[in-house]
Write an enzyme that holds these catalytic residues in place. Structure first.
Site, PDB file in Angstrom:
ATOM      1  N   HIS A 184     -25.068 -35.488  -8.709  1.00 22.46           N
ATOM      2  CA  HIS A 184     -24.078 -35.808  -7.670  1.00 22.46           C
ATOM      3  C   HIS A 184     -22.934 -34.797  -7.602  1.00 22.46           C
ATOM      4  CE1 HIS A 184     -26.154 -39.510  -6.810  1.00 22.46           C
ATOM      5  NE2 HIS A 184     -26.047 -39.884  -8.075  1.00 22.46           N
TER       6      HIS A 184
ATOM      7  N   ASP B 176     -26.536 -29.987  -7.235  1.00 16.81           N
ATOM      8  CA  ASP B 176     -27.700 -30.557  -6.549  1.00 16.81           C
ATOM      9  C   ASP B 176     -28.402 -29.484  -5.719  1.00 16.81           C
ATOM     10  OD1 ASP B 176     -27.248 -33.004  -7.659  1.00 16.81           O
ATOM     11  OD2 ASP B 176     -26.495 -33.964  -5.853  1.00 16.81           O
TER      12      ASP B 176
ATOM     13  N   ASP C 113     -27.717 -36.278   4.976  1.00 19.43           N
ATOM     14  CA  ASP C 113     -26.693 -35.249   5.164  1.00 19.43           C
ATOM     15  C   ASP C 113     -26.544 -34.830   6.626  1.00 19.43           C
ATOM     16  OD1 ASP C 113     -26.082 -34.065   2.119  1.00 19.43           O
ATOM     17  OD2 ASP C 113     -28.114 -34.828   2.385  1.00 19.43           O
TER      18      ASP C 113
ATOM     19  N   GLU D 103     -21.212 -34.002  -0.673  1.00 26.98           N
ATOM     20  CA  GLU D 103     -20.641 -35.153  -1.372  1.00 26.98           C
ATOM     21  C   GLU D 103     -19.565 -35.715  -0.451  1.00 26.98           C
ATOM     22  OE1 GLU D 103     -22.023 -36.388  -4.002  1.00 26.98           O
ATOM     23  OE2 GLU D 103     -23.365 -34.651  -4.148  1.00 26.98           O
TER      24      GLU D 103
ATOM     25  N   ASP E 178     -26.126 -29.822   0.347  1.00 26.09           N
ATOM     26  CA  ASP E 178     -26.006 -31.161  -0.234  1.00 26.09           C
ATOM     27  C   ASP E 178     -24.542 -31.583  -0.225  1.00 26.09           C
ATOM     28  OD1 ASP E 178     -27.753 -33.198  -2.041  1.00 26.09           O
ATOM     29  OD2 ASP E 178     -25.687 -33.110  -2.761  1.00 26.09           O
TER      30      ASP E 178
END
Length: 258
Positions: A228, A233, A170, A73, A71
């Site tokens: 987030h 996550d 992603d 960011e 995941d």
């Protein structure tokens, strides 16, 4: 005459029931044997073995040896900045047999096009400037991912693994888009994945509009950590996968081949 069953030991052989059936089947009619099996099952349950046996029988084998939960960011603002750049790169190695986390890869990444994080980005992700300043570039992080994959045995052709993400963004948009911008190759192992939202919708019959929050709510799970946060996550994704697997769901690739 059958001797009384003693179950005082802390560990009980898992194959006792089948062996007992084999031993007595030539001697007893089917109805008696069925009753005998029922007695053994009740005895096991009374000593706490019933639940564990039921759990094992309801946990079908998965198609993959390992699930690689990922995941990202990335840099962001309102209105959105372009190009976006990955600033957190977490991966959890999830054992496909036990659905437990075996290893973690987690690095922050120095953005180069927009090196200064916006207040919106920090508020959304919890990532402050000091967490990305001086960190490796995306190219360096990708090299370390490859080293980690090799160390974990994930590059062995006989080992089946696949990435899992909460959505297609992603690995369909973010990573290939940034790699194209920077002129970097995308490793083949990033080109197939499982979209957890699709898997959840197949298993539960409803689409999770709010992503992880809806999936946790639908499965009566407590949300882990901060929304987030990439690593948090990933932990939520892993927890949701484990819960679905224990309910009998078998995960399949959802992405189309590149």
């Amino acid at each position: 005459m059958i001797a009384p069953l003693h179950t005082g030991a802390a560990k009980f052989p898992q194959n006792l029931l089948s062996r007992s059936r084999q031993a007595v089947s030539p001697l007893f009619p089917a109805g008696v044997l069925k009753g005998f099996s029922s007695i053994i099952s009740r005895k096991l349950a009374s000593h706490g073995f019933g639940a564990s046996m039921a759990a094992m029988s309801s946990f079908p084998p998965q198609r993959y040896h390992y699930f690689l939960v990922l995941d990202f960011e990335a840099t962001c603002d309102k209105p959105q900045i372009h190009p976006q750049e990955i600033i957190e790169f977490p991966i959890l190695k999830l054992n496909g047999r036990t659905m437990e986390i075996e290893s973690t890869f987690h690095m922050y990444v120095q953005p180069v096009v927009h090196p200064q994080l916006t207040p919106f980005c920090t508020e959304l992700t919890g990532i402050i400037q000091g967490m990305v300043d001086g960190q490796p570039s995306l190219q360096q992080v990708l090299e370390r991912v490859d080293e980690w994959m090799a160390k974990e045995g994930l590059l062995d052709p006989s080992v089946k693994s696949i990435f899992v993400t909460c959505g297609d963004w992603d690995l369909k948009v973010m990573l290939p888009g940034q790699c194209q911008y920077l002129g970097l190759p995308v490793a083949d192992y990033f080109k197939q994945w499982i979209n957890l939202k699709k898997a959840y919708s197949f298993a539960m019959g409803s689409w999770p509009k709010n992503g992880l929050l809806d999936m946790n709510k639908g499965l009566n799970l407590q949300h882990i950590g901060r929304p987030h946060s990439g690593i948090d996550d990933c932990k939520n994704i892993a927890n949701i996968m484990k819960t679905l697997a224990h309910r009998g769901f078998i995960f399949k690739q959802t992405s189309k081949p590149f």
